[in-house]
Design a protein around this motif. Structure first.
Motif, PDB file in Angstrom:
ATOM      1  N   GLN A   1      19.266   3.802  -1.347  1.00 57.74           N
ATOM      2  CA  GLN A   1      19.276   3.061  -0.078  1.00 57.74           C
ATOM      3  C   GLN A   1      18.020   2.206   0.056  1.00 57.74           C
ATOM      4  OE1 GLN A   1      20.178   5.565   3.426  1.00 57.74           O
ATOM      5  NE2 GLN A   1      20.837   7.108   1.970  1.00 57.74           N
ATOM      6  N   MET A   2      16.887   2.799  -0.233  1.00 56.94           N
ATOM      7  CA  MET A   2      15.608   2.091  -0.120  1.00 56.94           C
ATOM      8  C   MET A   2      15.609   0.848  -1.001  1.00 56.94           C
ATOM      9  SD  MET A   2      11.861   3.643  -1.057  1.00 56.94           S
ATOM     10  CE  MET A   2      10.432   2.601  -1.309  1.00 56.94           C
ATOM     11  N   GLU A   3      16.108   0.972  -2.229  1.00 55.78           N
ATOM     12  CA  GLU A   3      16.101  -0.159  -3.147  1.00 55.78           C
ATOM     13  C   GLU A   3      17.026  -1.282  -2.677  1.00 55.78           C
ATOM     14  OE1 GLU A   3      16.330  -1.168  -7.909  1.00 55.78           O
ATOM     15  OE2 GLU A   3      16.306   0.913  -7.202  1.00 55.78           O
ATOM     16  N   LEU A   4      18.185  -0.920  -2.131  1.00 56.30           N
ATOM     17  CA  LEU A   4      19.165  -1.927  -1.739  1.00 56.30           C
ATOM     18  C   LEU A   4      18.865  -2.541  -0.371  1.00 56.30           C
ATOM     19  CD1 LEU A   4      22.357  -0.070  -2.986  1.00 56.30           C
ATOM     20  CD2 LEU A   4      21.318  -2.104  -4.019  1.00 56.30           C
ATOM     21  N   LEU A   5      18.295  -1.762   0.541  1.00 54.25           N
ATOM     22  CA  LEU A   5      18.037  -2.259   1.896  1.00 54.25           C
ATOM     23  C   LEU A   5      16.713  -3.025   1.990  1.00 54.25           C
ATOM     24  CD1 LEU A   5      19.244   0.809   4.000  1.00 54.25           C
ATOM     25  CD2 LEU A   5      20.530  -1.241   3.335  1.00 54.25           C
ATOM     26  N   GLN A   6      15.813  -2.781   1.048  1.00 49.58           N
ATOM     27  CA  GLN A   6      14.555  -3.525   0.950  1.00 49.58           C
ATOM     28  C   GLN A   6      13.770  -3.568   2.276  1.00 49.58           C
ATOM     29  OE1 GLN A   6      15.354  -7.383  -0.771  1.00 49.58           O
ATOM     30  NE2 GLN A   6      16.050  -6.509  -2.696  1.00 49.58           N
ATOM     31  N   PRO A   7      13.323  -2.404   2.751  1.00 52.74           N
ATOM     32  CA  PRO A   7      12.554  -2.376   4.002  1.00 52.74           C
ATOM     33  C   PRO A   7      11.145  -2.928   3.820  1.00 52.74           C
ATOM     34  CG  PRO A   7      12.546  -0.223   2.965  1.00 52.74           C
ATOM     35  CD  PRO A   7      13.475  -1.071   2.152  1.00 52.74           C
TER      36      PRO A   7
ATOM     37  N   GLU B   1       0.836  -1.203   0.000  1.00 52.53           N
ATOM     38  CA  GLU B   1       0.000   0.000   0.000  1.00 52.53           C
ATOM     39  C   GLU B   1       0.870   1.252   0.000  1.00 52.53           C
ATOM     40  OE1 GLU B   1      -3.787  -1.785   2.599  1.00 52.53           O
ATOM     41  OE2 GLU B   1      -2.460  -0.256   3.463  1.00 52.53           O
ATOM     42  N   THR B   2       0.367   2.296  -0.659  1.00 52.50           N
ATOM     43  CA  THR B   2       1.018   3.602  -0.607  1.00 52.50           C
ATOM     44  C   THR B   2       0.043   4.607  -0.017  1.00 52.50           C
ATOM     45  OG1 THR B   2       2.452   3.149  -2.499  1.00 52.50           O
ATOM     46  CG2 THR B   2       2.069   5.455  -1.952  1.00 52.50           C
ATOM     47  N   HIS B   3       0.455   5.207   1.095  1.00 49.86           N
ATOM     48  CA  HIS B   3      -0.362   6.190   1.794  1.00 49.86           C
ATOM     49  C   HIS B   3       0.294   7.555   1.662  1.00 49.86           C
ATOM     50  CE1 HIS B   3      -2.917   3.329   4.273  1.00 49.86           C
ATOM     51  NE2 HIS B   3      -1.999   2.532   3.749  1.00 49.86           N
TER      52      HIS B   3
ATOM     53  N   GLY C   1      12.029   5.400  -9.355  1.00 49.19           N
ATOM     54  CA  GLY C   1      12.742   4.544  -8.415  1.00 49.19           C
ATOM     55  C   GLY C   1      11.840   4.001  -7.323  1.00 49.19           C
ATOM     56  N   VAL C   2      10.996   4.879  -6.775  1.00 52.64           N
ATOM     57  CA  VAL C   2      10.049   4.435  -5.740  1.00 52.64           C
ATOM     58  C   VAL C   2       9.097   3.387  -6.309  1.00 52.64           C
ATOM     59  CG1 VAL C   2       8.169   5.156  -4.217  1.00 52.64           C
ATOM     60  CG2 VAL C   2      10.193   6.611  -4.472  1.00 52.64           C
ATOM     61  N   ASN C   3       8.579   3.637  -7.500  1.00 50.48           N
ATOM     62  CA  ASN C   3       7.660   2.684  -8.122  1.00 50.48           C
ATOM     63  C   ASN C   3       8.339   1.343  -8.396  1.00 50.48           C
ATOM     64  OD1 ASN C   3       5.398   4.392  -8.171  1.00 50.48           O
ATOM     65  ND2 ASN C   3       6.034   5.329 -10.100  1.00 50.48           N
ATOM     66  N   ARG C   4       9.592   1.396  -8.791  1.00 48.95           N
ATOM     67  CA  ARG C   4      10.333   0.167  -9.062  1.00 48.95           C
ATOM     68  C   ARG C   4      10.491  -0.670  -7.789  1.00 48.95           C
ATOM     69  NH1 ARG C   4      13.939   2.479 -11.415  1.00 48.95           N
ATOM     70  NH2 ARG C   4      15.457   2.729  -9.740  1.00 48.95           N
ATOM     71  N   VAL C   5      10.813  -0.005  -6.685  1.00 51.11           N
ATOM     72  CA  VAL C   5      10.967  -0.715  -5.411  1.00 51.11           C
ATOM     73  C   VAL C   5       9.625  -1.286  -4.960  1.00 51.11           C
ATOM     74  CG1 VAL C   5      11.626  -0.500  -2.988  1.00 51.11           C
ATOM     75  CG2 VAL C   5      12.935   0.704  -4.738  1.00 51.11           C
ATOM     76  N   ARG C   6       8.558  -0.526  -5.132  1.00 50.31           N
ATOM     77  CA  ARG C   6       7.221  -1.015  -4.761  1.00 50.31           C
ATOM     78  C   ARG C   6       6.878  -2.295  -5.519  1.00 50.31           C
ATOM     79  NH1 ARG C   6       2.436   3.104  -5.044  1.00 50.31           N
ATOM     80  NH2 ARG C   6       3.166   3.322  -7.184  1.00 50.31           N
ATOM     81  N   GLU C   7       7.190  -2.320  -6.802  1.00 52.97           N
ATOM     82  CA  GLU C   7       6.864  -3.491  -7.625  1.00 52.97           C
ATOM     83  C   GLU C   7       7.724  -4.701  -7.276  1.00 52.97           C
ATOM     84  OE1 GLU C   7       7.377  -2.052 -11.554  1.00 52.97           O
ATOM     85  OE2 GLU C   7       5.643  -0.691 -11.472  1.00 52.97           O
ATOM     86  N   LYS C   8       8.979  -4.454  -6.931  1.00 53.36           N
ATOM     87  CA  LYS C   8       9.916  -5.547  -6.668  1.00 53.36           C
ATOM     88  C   LYS C   8       9.754  -6.149  -5.283  1.00 53.36           C
ATOM     89  CE  LYS C   8      14.232  -4.849  -7.573  1.00 53.36           C
ATOM     90  NZ  LYS C   8      15.542  -4.162  -7.690  1.00 53.36           N
ATOM     91  N   THR C   9       9.428  -5.314  -4.283  1.00 55.64           N
ATOM     92  CA  THR C   9       9.487  -5.775  -2.893  1.00 55.64           C
ATOM     93  C   THR C   9       8.149  -5.746  -2.163  1.00 55.64           C
ATOM     94  OG1 THR C   9       9.994  -3.569  -2.000  1.00 55.64           O
ATOM     95  CG2 THR C   9      11.851  -4.902  -2.779  1.00 55.64           C
ATOM     96  N   ASP C  10       7.110  -5.156  -2.749  1.00 58.49           N
ATOM     97  CA  ASP C  10       5.807  -5.068  -2.087  1.00 58.49           C
ATOM     98  C   ASP C  10       5.887  -4.277  -0.783  1.00 58.49           C
ATOM     99  OD1 ASP C  10       3.128  -5.674  -2.509  1.00 58.49           O
ATOM    100  OD2 ASP C  10       3.149  -7.336  -1.092  1.00 58.49           O
ATOM    101  N   VAL C  11       6.777  -3.284  -0.744  1.00 59.99           N
ATOM    102  CA  VAL C  11       6.959  -2.465   0.447  1.00 59.99           C
ATOM    103  C   VAL C  11       5.722  -1.606   0.691  1.00 59.99           C
ATOM    104  CG1 VAL C  11       8.042  -0.593  -0.886  1.00 59.99           C
ATOM    105  CG2 VAL C  11       8.540  -0.809   1.561  1.00 59.99           C
ATOM    106  N   GLY C  12       5.426  -1.359   1.959  1.00 57.30           N
ATOM    107  CA  GLY C  12       4.405  -0.388   2.317  1.00 57.30           C
ATOM    108  C   GLY C  12       5.043   0.986   2.390  1.00 57.30           C
ATOM    109  N   VAL C  13       4.411   1.985   1.772  1.00 54.58           N
ATOM    110  CA  VAL C  13       5.013   3.318   1.671  1.00 54.58           C
ATOM    111  C   VAL C  13       4.137   4.362   2.356  1.00 54.58           C
ATOM    112  CG1 VAL C  13       5.753   5.143   0.090  1.00 54.58           C
ATOM    113  CG2 VAL C  13       6.195   2.747  -0.487  1.00 54.58           C
TER     114      VAL C  13
END
Length: 253
Positions: free
Chosen positions: A160-166, A34-36, A189-201
């Protein structure tokens, strides 16, 4: 699947006149994927929320709870929060003279994972992420944020966000100070990380321009330390047209 649960969070800061309440009862849940978007005028408490979640000592939690996958975030030190999966991209990243970007990134990854990443794959991952963010390879040998432009600092935060994968990423005004081209690259970059890791933003911003590139699932209007209204992407469009006046009027009524 991770969940960040914020319940009735109250936060104060110490001033010359004594403790000043900033957050006045925040309730928010962020799930994986999710992105809030947190939007609001200056001084509404948006950055206070970000730094309180990250564990900045300036901000005193007076009541409320914050749980990440059921674990008490407020009982954790700053480094424990990072290892648990929380990440903060700062509005004003600090300079760290004498520490290269490459050493900083690998040290951070080792601290969070508990083991050093294999060098061969790590170098490949760093180069790939830097290339996607259109960063010159020599950037890796520069001291962290020293002499960086605003765009370079923000690209480094997303690197950092992409490599650390929070599990949960808090982006505090990542669009601040960016020109149109840099904004597009950082957003990609943010969208790429969201797609790869399913991170909550949790995306904190004043303006809707970054939301043209990063589509939020939820929009929360922050006024006077509280969430005054919630909705979907359409709420951001309404704010673009109407501004925050109607919320400020009701807050002072």
């Amino acid at each position: 699947m991770s969940t960040l649960e914020i319940r009735d969070l109250h936060v104060s800061v110490e001033t010359k006149e004594g403790a000043k309440p900033i957050l006045r009862g925040v309730d928010l849940t962020v799930n994986s994927g999710e992105t809030h978007a947190i939007m609001g005028p200056n001084g509404s408490g948006k950055s206070t929320l970000a730094y309180s979640l990250a564990g900045h000592p300036k901000y005193q939690i007076t009541s409320g709870t914050v749980l990440l996958d059921g674990a008490d975030v407020l009982a954790m030190s700053v480094d424990e929060r990072a290892r648990a999966g929380m990440f903060l991209a700062m509005q004003y990243p600090v300079e760290v003279p004498g520490v290269s970007v490459s050493n900083f990134l690998r040290t951070a990854k080792t601290a969070i994972d508990g083991t050093a990443p294999p060098l061969r794959t790590w170098v490949k991952d760093v180069r790939g992420a830097m290339d996607a963010l259109r960063m010159d390879p020599t950037f890796a040998e520069r001291s962290v944020n020293e002499g960086f432009s605003g765009g370079e600092k923000k690209r480094h935060e997303i690197l950092q966000m992409e490599l650390l994968q929070p599990r949960i990423a808090i982006l505090d005004e990542t669009d601040s100070g960016l020109d149109v081209d840099a904004l597009r690259v950082v957003s990609e970059g943010v969208n790429r990380v969201r797609e790869k890791t399913d991170v909550g933003v949790l995306l904190i911003t004043h303006y809707t321009r970054i939301l043209r590139y990063i589509t939020p699932d939820f929009v929360h209007v922050f006024v006077d330390g509280r969430i005054a209204e919630e909705g979907g992407p359409e709420l951001a469009n309404r704010l673009e047209n109407e501004g925050y006046d109607r919320f400020l009027t009701s807050a002072t009524a």
